[in-house]
Structures are given as structure tokens and as C-alpha cells.
Design a protein around this motif. Structure first.
Motif, short mmCIF file in Angstrom:
data_model
loop_
_atom_site.label_atom_id
_atom_site.label_comp_id
_atom_site.label_asym_id
_atom_site.label_seq_id
_atom_site.Cartn_x
_atom_site.Cartn_y
_atom_site.Cartn_z
N TRP A 34 0.82 -1.22 -0.05
CA TRP A 34 -0.09 0.01 -0.06
C TRP A 34 0.82 1.35 0.19
O TRP A 34 0.36 2.41 -0.05
N GLN A 35 2.02 0.91 0.09
CA GLN A 35 3.01 2.41 0.19
C GLN A 35 2.75 2.87 -1.19
O GLN A 35 2.60 2.43 -2.26
N PRO A 36 2.76 4.39 -1.17
CA PRO A 36 3.36 5.21 -0.24
C PRO A 36 1.91 5.91 0.38
O PRO A 36 1.70 7.00 0.89
N TRP A 37 0.68 5.29 0.26
CA TRP A 37 -0.45 5.57 0.70
C TRP A 37 -1.08 4.96 2.03
O TRP A 37 -2.32 4.89 2.12
N ARG A 38 -0.20 4.32 2.94
CA ARG A 38 -0.59 3.34 3.94
C ARG A 38 -1.54 4.19 4.88
O ARG A 38 -2.40 3.61 5.63
N ALA A 39 -1.35 5.75 5.12
CA ALA A 39 -2.19 6.34 6.27
C ALA A 39 -3.50 6.30 5.75
O ALA A 39 -4.54 6.12 6.41
N TYR A 40 -3.91 6.32 4.22
CA TYR A 40 -5.10 6.33 3.91
C TYR A 40 -5.63 4.95 4.04
O TYR A 40 -7.00 4.90 4.50
N ALA A 41 -4.94 3.92 3.81
CA ALA A 41 -5.45 2.55 4.06
C ALA A 41 -5.82 2.34 5.40
O ALA A 41 -6.80 1.86 5.82
#
Length: 502
Positions: free
Chosen positions: A467-474
Motif C-alpha cells: 500500500w506504500q506510499p498511501w498506507r495512512a489512507y489505508a
């Protein structure tokens, strides 16, 4: 509707992630997904537009594409009066971290009060290096970025409010009305008063002590989910959430006012600021845009995260869930520490007590400043002694200048007593400082990814790697799903497919 072609390895990108062919197709389609990702410079008319501009599309041979408005203005172009480039969502996700950090501080209005050298030094680079990186990645100098920020904010205030022109100048960051008039005339070839006469019908009737601005975003945007998040976490005495919007008390120096945000029609929020000095507006705009995640490109984020079947399921059910943030880095850190190993309701109760005790001891209804927190009586506030010492250790480091949250490194934060990897990751996520921040030891995330059972941290980390670089959204999507419909996380993919069948 014109279809925007997919990326092609045979074509060179003229803007990160976009080829000239894609920009051309996006502006012909007036595709809102690309709003803010680039600007169209029309060389034959000397103006630049958003890709959603309703004006007749210019011929491609008369067009040059720019990533940032400042680059277009440095090229000698002026903003379109129809599509209003000052309203476009920002796009900074592909910038190097140091450039993004300094750009955020400029957008916050800090270059109006500090020198470029000071901003560069705080970022750990030389002023010369900073100038070179701005030219390389933004296509404009820091001075041009700041000048464009001031002019475009002034343009919004002239168009949307009835603020006196002198107040507009100071709110935008100009040191004098003469400098404002000179810069405006040089950039746009007219006086500020002439623009106000042209746009007079659009100005809003508001009380003299308040002003309103509209803040657009790229769809989709789940306003209901955002309000639900803030309603559950509203700090008593400081914040209030009703069925229509969110508001909070805000203090600038000795002046206290109210900031209110309401979702309205037309893919935008309405910001109302009451009883606060106009000069505070750049900082408030920065806080609100980051807190409400208005500049996220959910199309790009969703395309990446949607490759995971579980996240695709969540995205299909709630396509506009974003990354709710906090008012500032300090408040988010207080929330993170107070919230360690307690329920949301319990944490908010304690945060409300902090506000009440600050009012009783210092006479202001706000969260204590670091200096106040060092002196505040925390006996019987509802936290164990170890957590009180963590709060006081943080306050001491901030008050002494040994730590600055805006530029803090993980190792600096982890060196403070009582602050571990979960706190740091959660803090970075809620501050919007890192789109890849992911608190893998979070119990809710462990259960969400374990189908209701607690998945070990190592397996959570491995599971989240793609999911990088959007793991915060995940993480935000998983938290939302667990609060709204946990069964969706354990539903087999084949059952989901059956539900979609006619």
C-alpha cells in the motif's frame, strides 16, 4: 466525454505522472480529477487556467502546461477570471520532503514574517540549495511562490468578501498598501479596485466582524464521515459539531474568535472566520485545508489502494473517505498521548478537563501551551502518573526549544519518556505529515486485517507493504470500516461479487 489516455512509457512526462497527451485530453474533458494537478498556460492570450475552465479550449500549439500557478506567473501569465486558479486544490504529493516542508510554511504565510534563509536553515539546507530545488521541482523561485500566494489570496478576498482593500493587503501578507498596489498592477495590469468592481456581484453580505471563503476539493469527498469523526472527538469547551458543520474557538494573540467549516453544494466547504484579525487568514486556511484533507487526489490514491481486494471493497462502499487531521501538530500530539490505551470517549473527557483547568488557572479557554502545561495542576485529571510525566516531558522539551514538532525526527520523539512507535506513527498520520504513516501495532487495525482476530504486528506490516506510499489512507479506510460496518472486512470476495450481480 473525452477519455484521458493511460500513461505510456514511450511518452515523456512533462509534469510528474502526466504526459502532454494526458494534460491535453484532461483539459478538453474539463476533468475535475485533474484540477490542481496542472495549469494550462495560453500563450496567445497571456493567461493561465485550471483544466476545468469553462472557456473555449485553446489550440494545443498555443498551450504550455505548468505544475504550479507560481511557475505560470513567473512565465508572465496572469490568472483566468472565469475559472479562478486561486481556487484549485493544491498538489504537493510528489515533491521531495524538504521542498514540501518549506512550501507548506510559505503557504502558511511564514515567509511574510521570516526570511527565506531562516526557513532554509530550519529545514537543514542552505538558502542557495533551497532556491535551486524550488526552480527544479516547482518551476519557480521561492520569491515567486510567495508573491503568487499573496496575489491569489488577495484575489480571493477581493472577489468573495467585502474586506476593505487595506485589510486585503495585510491579510495576504503585504507590508503596505503601496507594495500591494504596485505588485497587483505589475502582475495583472489593473488596480485591485477595478477587479472588485468587476466581481462586485459575487461578494457576500456578511457581518463586519466575519468573512467567508469557499474551499474547493477534488471529488469524491465524504463530508458525512468527516463530521462524524470530528463529532466523536470534539473537545468540550473548545470544539462543537452540529448537523451542518464543525466550529472551534481560536486565539491569535489576545484576540479570540471562532472558525466554522460547513460542507456546501458544489464540491466545496464554506469557511467562516469571526472576530479574528485578517492577518491570521493564511495560517487558518492552511490549518483547515490540512485538517479536512482538501488537497488529496483520491483518484490516484484509490487507483493504487484499490488493487487490494479488501481496500477495494471499502472504497466501493465509501469512496470519499479521506484522512481526517488535527488543528495543529501540538494538539494532535496531546490527543495521541492522552489517548494511549483508553477509549475515544475517555480521551476526549480528559482533553476537556485540560481546557477547563487552563481556563481556571490561566484565564483562557484553550488547550494549555507548552509553558502552561509545565505549570498546570494535573492531579486527579484521570491519567496515570506515567502518562502525566509524558505530557510534562513533551511540554518541557517544547517550551525550552529543545524540540520543534514541525521538524521533529522520529528518534527525537521516541527519546521522550512514554512515546513509542504507535504514538509517533499515529501523530504523523493525523497531522498529515506523512501519507505513508501506519501504526501497525494499532489494535483496531490488527483486528481489521485479521478478520476480527488480532493479527501479529509483523504480519500487519507485511500485509500493508504494497500500500506504500498511501498506507495512512489505508489505515483511515480500515478504521472507518471497523466503526461503520465491520462485517464488510470479513465478507469473502465471492459474496461481494454476488451482491453486485443483477
Amino acid at each position: 466525454m473525452t477519455t484521458v489516455p493511460p500513461p505510456s512509457p514511450q511518452r515523456d512526462e512533462i509534469i510528474p505522472g502526466l504526459t502532454r497527451e494526458q494534460c491535453h485530453a484532461a483539459r478538453l474533458a474539463r476533468d475535475a480529477r485533474f484540477d490542481g494537478r496542472f495549469f494550462t498556460g495560453v500563450l496567445s492570450t497571456g493567461i493561465y487556467c485550471r483544466p476545468v475552465c469553462p472557456a473555449r479550449a485553446p489550440h494545443e500549439h498555443n498551450v504550455q502546461y505548468f505544475r504550479f500557478a507560481a511557475a505560470a506567473e513567473q512565465h508572465g501569465l496572469r490568472p483566468c477570471l472565469r475559472c479562478r486558479p486561486e481556487l484549485a486544490p493544491a498538489q504537493c504529493g510528489d515533491l521531495p520532503p524538504l521542498v514540501a516542508q518549506v512550501l507548506a510554511r510559505i503557504e502558511r504565510g511564514e515567509l511574510a514574517e521570516h526570511s527565506l534563509g531562516a526557513l532554509a536553515a530550519q529545514a537543514g539546507i542552505t538558502e542557495r540549495t533551497l532556491r535551486r530545488q524550488f526552480e527544479q521541482h516547482l518551476g519557480a523561485s521561492p520569491k515567486q511562490v510567495e508573491q503568487t500566494r499573496r496575489l491569489l489570496l488577495a484575489k480571493r478576498l477581493l472577489t468573495e468578501t467585502r474586506l476593505p482593500i487595506t485589510d486585503v493587503a495585510f491579510a495576504a501578507g503585504f507590508a503596505s498598501i503601496r507594495r500591494f498596489n504596485d505588485a497587483w498592477q505589475q502582475a495583472y495590469g489593473m488596480t485591485p479596485g477595478a477587479l472588485r468592481k468587476q466581481e462586485g456581484d459575487a461578494q457576500q453580505e456578511t457581518p463586519q466582524s466575519s468573512l467567508q471563503l469557499h474551499l474547493p476539493y477534488r471529488p469524491p469527498f465524504d463530508a458525512r464521515a468527516m463530521l462524524a469523526f470530528y463529532r466523536l472527538r470534539a473537545i468540550p469547551g473548545l470544539e462543537r459539531v452540529d448537523e451542518h458543520g464543525y466550529e472551534r474557538r481560536h486565539r491569535v494573540g489576545d484576540q479570540e474568535g471562532v472558525v466554522r467549516i460547513e460542507p456546501v453544494e458544489g464540491e466545496r466547504l464554506r469557511l467562516t472566520v469571526r472576530d479574528l484579525p485578517p492577518g491570521a487568514l493564511p495560517d487558518i486556511l492552511y490549518r483547515v485545508r490540512r485538517m479536512w484533507d482538501l488537497d488529496a487526489d483520491m483518484g490516484r490514491i484509490g487507483e493504487h489502494l484499490g488493487q487490494d481486494s479488501l481496500l477495494a471493497r471499502i472504497q466501493g462502499r465509501w469512496p470519499g473517505v479521506r484522512l481526517p487531521g488535527g488543528w495543529d501538530e501540538y494538539e494532535v500530539m496531546l490527543r495521541a498521548i492522552v489517548g494511549q490505551q483508553v477509549s475515544v470517549k475517555g480521551a476526549i473527557t480528559i482533553m476537556g478537563r485540560l481546557v477547563a483547568r487552563t481556563l481556571a488557572q490561566f484565564g483562557t479557554a484553550q488547550l494549555p501551551t507548552p509553558a502552561q502545561l509545565c505549570e498546570l495542576n494535573l492531579d486527579g485529571i484521570g491519567m496515570p502518573g506515567s502518562r502525566i510525566r509524558t505530557l510534562q516531558g513533551l511540554a518541557s522539551a517544547l517550551a525550552s526549544g529543545a524540540l520543534t514538532l514541525a521538524t521533529a525526527r522520529d528518534e527525537q520523539l521516541l527519546a521522550l519518556p512514554g512515546i513509542g512507535p504507535w504514538t509517533v506513527a499515529y501523530w504523523r498520520l493525523r497531522c498529515g505529515l506523512d501519507t505513508d504513516a501506519f501504526p501497525a501495532s494499532d489494535l483496531v487495525l490488527q483486528k481489521a486485517l485479521g478478520g476480527g482476530d488480532k493479527l501479529p504486528v509483523k504480519e500487519v506490516t507485511v500485509r500493508s507493504a504494497p500500500w506504500q506510499p498511501w498506507r495512512a489512507y489505508a489505515a483511515s479506510w480500515l478504521w472507518h470500516a471497523m466503526s461503520e460496518q465491520p462485517a464488510l472486512l470479513t465478507q469473502p470476495d465471492n459474496e461481494q461479487d454476488e451482491e453486485k450481480s443483477p
